[in-house]
Motif scaffolding. Structure first.
Motif, PDB file in Angstrom:
ATOM      1  N   ILE A   1       0.855  -1.196   0.000  1.00 54.74           N
ATOM      2  CA  ILE A   1       0.000   0.000   0.000  1.00 54.74           C
ATOM      3  C   ILE A   1       0.887   1.241   0.000  1.00 54.74           C
ATOM      4  N   SER A   2       0.829   1.986  -1.106  1.00 58.96           N
ATOM      5  CA  SER A   2       1.578   3.233  -1.240  1.00 58.96           C
ATOM      6  C   SER A   2       0.644   4.391  -0.953  1.00 58.96           C
ATOM      7  N   HIS A   3       1.087   5.332  -0.120  1.00 60.81           N
ATOM      8  CA  HIS A   3       0.172   6.398   0.306  1.00 60.81           C
ATOM      9  C   HIS A   3       0.941   7.591   0.841  1.00 60.81           C
ATOM     10  N   SER A   4       0.238   8.699   0.968  1.00 58.13           N
ATOM     11  CA  SER A   4       0.795   9.895   1.602  1.00 58.13           C
ATOM     12  C   SER A   4       0.920   9.668   3.108  1.00 58.13           C
ATOM     13  N   SER A   5       1.922  10.287   3.707  1.00 58.18           N
ATOM     14  CA  SER A   5       2.075  10.171   5.165  1.00 58.18           C
ATOM     15  C   SER A   5       0.850  10.715   5.892  1.00 58.18           C
ATOM     16  N   LYS A   6       0.142  11.643   5.268  1.00 60.34           N
ATOM     17  CA  LYS A   6      -1.068  12.207   5.875  1.00 60.34           C
ATOM     18  C   LYS A   6      -2.237  11.215   5.835  1.00 60.34           C
ATOM     19  N   ASP A   7      -2.103  10.160   5.042  1.00 62.14           N
ATOM     20  CA  ASP A   7      -3.171   9.165   4.911  1.00 62.14           C
ATOM     21  C   ASP A   7      -2.826   7.867   5.623  1.00 62.14           C
ATOM     22  N   ARG A   8      -1.961   7.937   6.618  1.00 61.12           N
ATOM     23  CA  ARG A   8      -1.546   6.721   7.324  1.00 61.12           C
ATOM     24  C   ARG A   8      -2.746   5.989   7.936  1.00 61.12           C
TER      25      ARG A   8
ATOM     26  N   ILE B   1       2.465  -1.723   4.610  1.00 56.05           N
ATOM     27  CA  ILE B   1       2.180  -0.286   4.607  1.00 56.05           C
ATOM     28  C   ILE B   1       3.499   0.463   4.667  1.00 56.05           C
ATOM     29  N   ASP B   2       3.800   1.205   3.618  1.00 57.86           N
ATOM     30  CA  ASP B   2       5.140   1.775   3.511  1.00 57.86           C
ATOM     31  C   ASP B   2       5.486   2.734   4.649  1.00 57.86           C
ATOM     32  N   SER B   3       4.495   3.439   5.191  1.00 54.74           N
ATOM     33  CA  SER B   3       4.801   4.413   6.251  1.00 54.74           C
ATOM     34  C   SER B   3       5.281   3.754   7.538  1.00 54.74           C
ATOM     35  N   THR B   4       5.050   2.432   7.672  1.00 56.97           N
ATOM     36  CA  THR B   4       5.525   1.767   8.881  1.00 56.97           C
ATOM     37  C   THR B   4       7.048   1.721   8.941  1.00 56.97           C
ATOM     38  N   VAL B   5       7.729   1.920   7.811  1.00 55.74           N
ATOM     39  CA  VAL B   5       9.193   1.939   7.842  1.00 55.74           C
ATOM     40  C   VAL B   5       9.759   3.347   7.716  1.00 55.74           C
ATOM     41  N   TRP B   6       8.934   4.341   7.297  1.00 51.81           N
ATOM     42  CA  TRP B   6       9.443   5.708   7.239  1.00 51.81           C
ATOM     43  C   TRP B   6       9.903   6.172   8.625  1.00 51.81           C
ATOM     44  N   GLY B   7       9.095   5.860   9.650  1.00 48.43           N
ATOM     45  CA  GLY B   7       9.459   6.271  11.006  1.00 48.43           C
ATOM     46  C   GLY B   7      10.748   5.628  11.461  1.00 48.43           C
ATOM     47  N   PHE B   8      10.995   4.389  11.020  1.00 46.12           N
ATOM     48  CA  PHE B   8      12.240   3.725  11.371  1.00 46.12           C
ATOM     49  C   PHE B   8      13.436   4.484  10.802  1.00 46.12           C
TER      50      PHE B   8
ATOM     51  N   GLU C   1      -6.278  13.619  -2.224  1.00 44.98           N
ATOM     52  CA  GLU C   1      -5.784  14.985  -2.363  1.00 44.98           C
ATOM     53  C   GLU C   1      -4.482  15.189  -1.604  1.00 44.98           C
ATOM     54  N   ASN C   2      -4.234  14.392  -0.579  1.00 41.13           N
ATOM     55  CA  ASN C   2      -2.972  14.488   0.151  1.00 41.13           C
ATOM     56  C   ASN C   2      -1.800  13.963  -0.667  1.00 41.13           C
ATOM     57  N   ALA C   3      -2.084  13.015  -1.572  1.00 40.86           N
ATOM     58  CA  ALA C   3      -1.013  12.371  -2.329  1.00 40.86           C
ATOM     59  C   ALA C   3      -0.764  13.020  -3.679  1.00 40.86           C
ATOM     60  N   ILE C   4      -1.833  13.454  -4.349  1.00 31.98           N
ATOM     61  CA  ILE C   4      -1.736  13.912  -5.733  1.00 31.98           C
ATOM     62  C   ILE C   4      -2.371  15.283  -5.887  1.00 31.98           C
ATOM     63  N   ARG C   5      -1.703  16.137  -6.657  1.00 36.84           N
ATOM     64  CA  ARG C   5      -2.284  17.432  -7.019  1.00 36.84           C
ATOM     65  C   ARG C   5      -2.275  17.564  -8.540  1.00 36.84           C
ATOM     66  N   ASN C   6      -3.350  18.077  -9.089  1.00 37.74           N
ATOM     67  CA  ASN C   6      -3.391  18.397 -10.517  1.00 37.74           C
ATOM     68  C   ASN C   6      -2.829  19.800 -10.692  1.00 37.74           C
ATOM     69  N   ILE C   7      -1.688  19.882 -11.323  1.00 35.43           N
ATOM     70  CA  ILE C   7      -0.987  21.158 -11.461  1.00 35.43           C
ATOM     71  C   ILE C   7      -0.726  21.430 -12.937  1.00 35.43           C
ATOM     72  N   SER C   8      -0.990  22.654 -13.347  1.00 36.10           N
ATOM     73  CA  SER C   8      -0.769  23.042 -14.733  1.00 36.10           C
ATOM     74  C   SER C   8       0.594  23.706 -14.863  1.00 36.10           C
ATOM     75  N   LEU C   9       1.469  23.097 -15.647  1.00 32.12           N
ATOM     76  CA  LEU C   9       2.782  23.668 -15.932  1.00 32.12           C
ATOM     77  C   LEU C   9       2.890  23.895 -17.436  1.00 32.12           C
TER      78      LEU C   9
ATOM     79  N   PHE D   1       3.970  16.023  -3.948  1.00 28.18           N
ATOM     80  CA  PHE D   1       5.021  16.685  -3.181  1.00 28.18           C
ATOM     81  C   PHE D   1       5.939  15.666  -2.506  1.00 28.18           C
ATOM     82  N   SER D   2       5.578  14.399  -2.545  1.00 24.11           N
ATOM     83  CA  SER D   2       6.336  13.368  -1.835  1.00 24.11           C
ATOM     84  C   SER D   2       7.356  12.694  -2.743  1.00 24.11           C
TER      85      SER D   2
END
Length: 267
Positions: free
Chosen positions: A66-73, A93-100, A157-165, A174-175
């Motif tokens: 499961i790949s996700h934003s840290s805000k969606d833990r 869950i990838d965030s379980t190792v970010w803290g490590f 919305e925490n993981a992905i933003r639609n941005i016009s460049l 942003f992650s």
């Protein structure tokens, strides 16, 4: 990895279920050591391979990454509980190792980068130690994506933003970790799972100063293109339909039904 899904989350209440998987996740975290002392060799050098295996262990028999934003833990934990309750599917869950990674880096920096005379950390040494720890974490995450049969990306919305460049509207994140995981899942060779026989496979004096520095550093933001084109699009409604279609199937057999219904190449 055999299949990946871009899960657009609109209603997380669909994942409400008994928290039966929490203890499994907690037991994994409890196995991580809190000391560096056991990883020095006879020459006094840290053994990076041993550190990686202990702090970022490869979990056996995980069906789903499961790949996700840290805000969606919390959302990721709810989804993992739901998958286990409905199908006995085990998730990484990838965030379980970010803290490590943060804990390990703090221990290393306190030992090697902290300057007692100035009560701060060496910028040059911290750059070097951070590169080592983050590369170990990246390698560990890539390995787990490769070993898991299925990747679920929580597209919120925490993981992905639609941005016009320059008039080109694309999806960005942003992650750097989400960017790296999506790119790895795009490049990795899709294969049958080896686990399945199916055709599918102490610093209190300057604590306030340090915290203010960390807070300022976290305000830095850089966008990265979020490569989701290779993932199959699904919704929470699709997951509910999947649960109905499974008719009691569990584990890899339940994933087979998911692939049949929502991965065009498996029909």
């Amino acid at each position: 990895m055999f299949q990946g899904f871009n899960l657009n989350v609109s209603n997380e209440s669909r994942f409400d279920s008994p928290s039966t998987y929490d203890e499994i996740l907690k037991s994994r975290e409890d196995n991580v050591r809190e000391s560096l002392e056991n990883f020095y060799n006879e020459e006094g050098l840290l053994n990076g391979d041993s550190l990686r295996k202990e702090w970022f262990p490869e979990i056996e028999n995980c069906h789903v990454f499961i790949s996700h934003s840290s805000k969606d833990r919390e959302l990721a934990l709810k989804l993992a509980n739901w998958l286990y309750h409905e199908f006995k599917i085990e998730s990484f869950i990838d965030s379980t190792v970010w803290g490590f990674a943060d804990k390990l880096l703090k221990q290393i920096d306190n030992k090697y980068a902290y300057r007692e005379e100035t009560k701060d950390y060496s910028y040059e040494i911290r750059n070097y130690t951070t590169s080592h720890v983050h590369m170990m974490l990246s390698n560990a995450l890539n390995s787990m994506i490769e070993r898991s049969e299925c990747l679920l990306f929580l597209n919120t919305e925490n993981a992905i933003r639609n941005i016009s460049l320059k008039e080109d509207r694309e999806q960005y994140t942003f992650s750097p970790w989400i960017m790296a995981e999506l790119q790895t899942s795009a490049l990795i060779e899709k294969k049958q799972s080896p686990n399945s026989q199916r055709p599918f496979g102490s610093l209190e004096s300057n604590k306030t100063d340090i915290e203010s520095i960390v807070k300022r550093a976290k305000s830095f933001q850089m966008i990265h293109k979020a490569n989701v084109e290779h993932l199959n699009n699904i919704t929470c409604e699709n997951l509910s339909e999947w649960a109905k279609d499974c008719n009691g199937e569990k584990g890899y057999n339940a994933l087979t039904t998911l692939y049949r219904d929502y991965a065009p190449g498996c029909r």
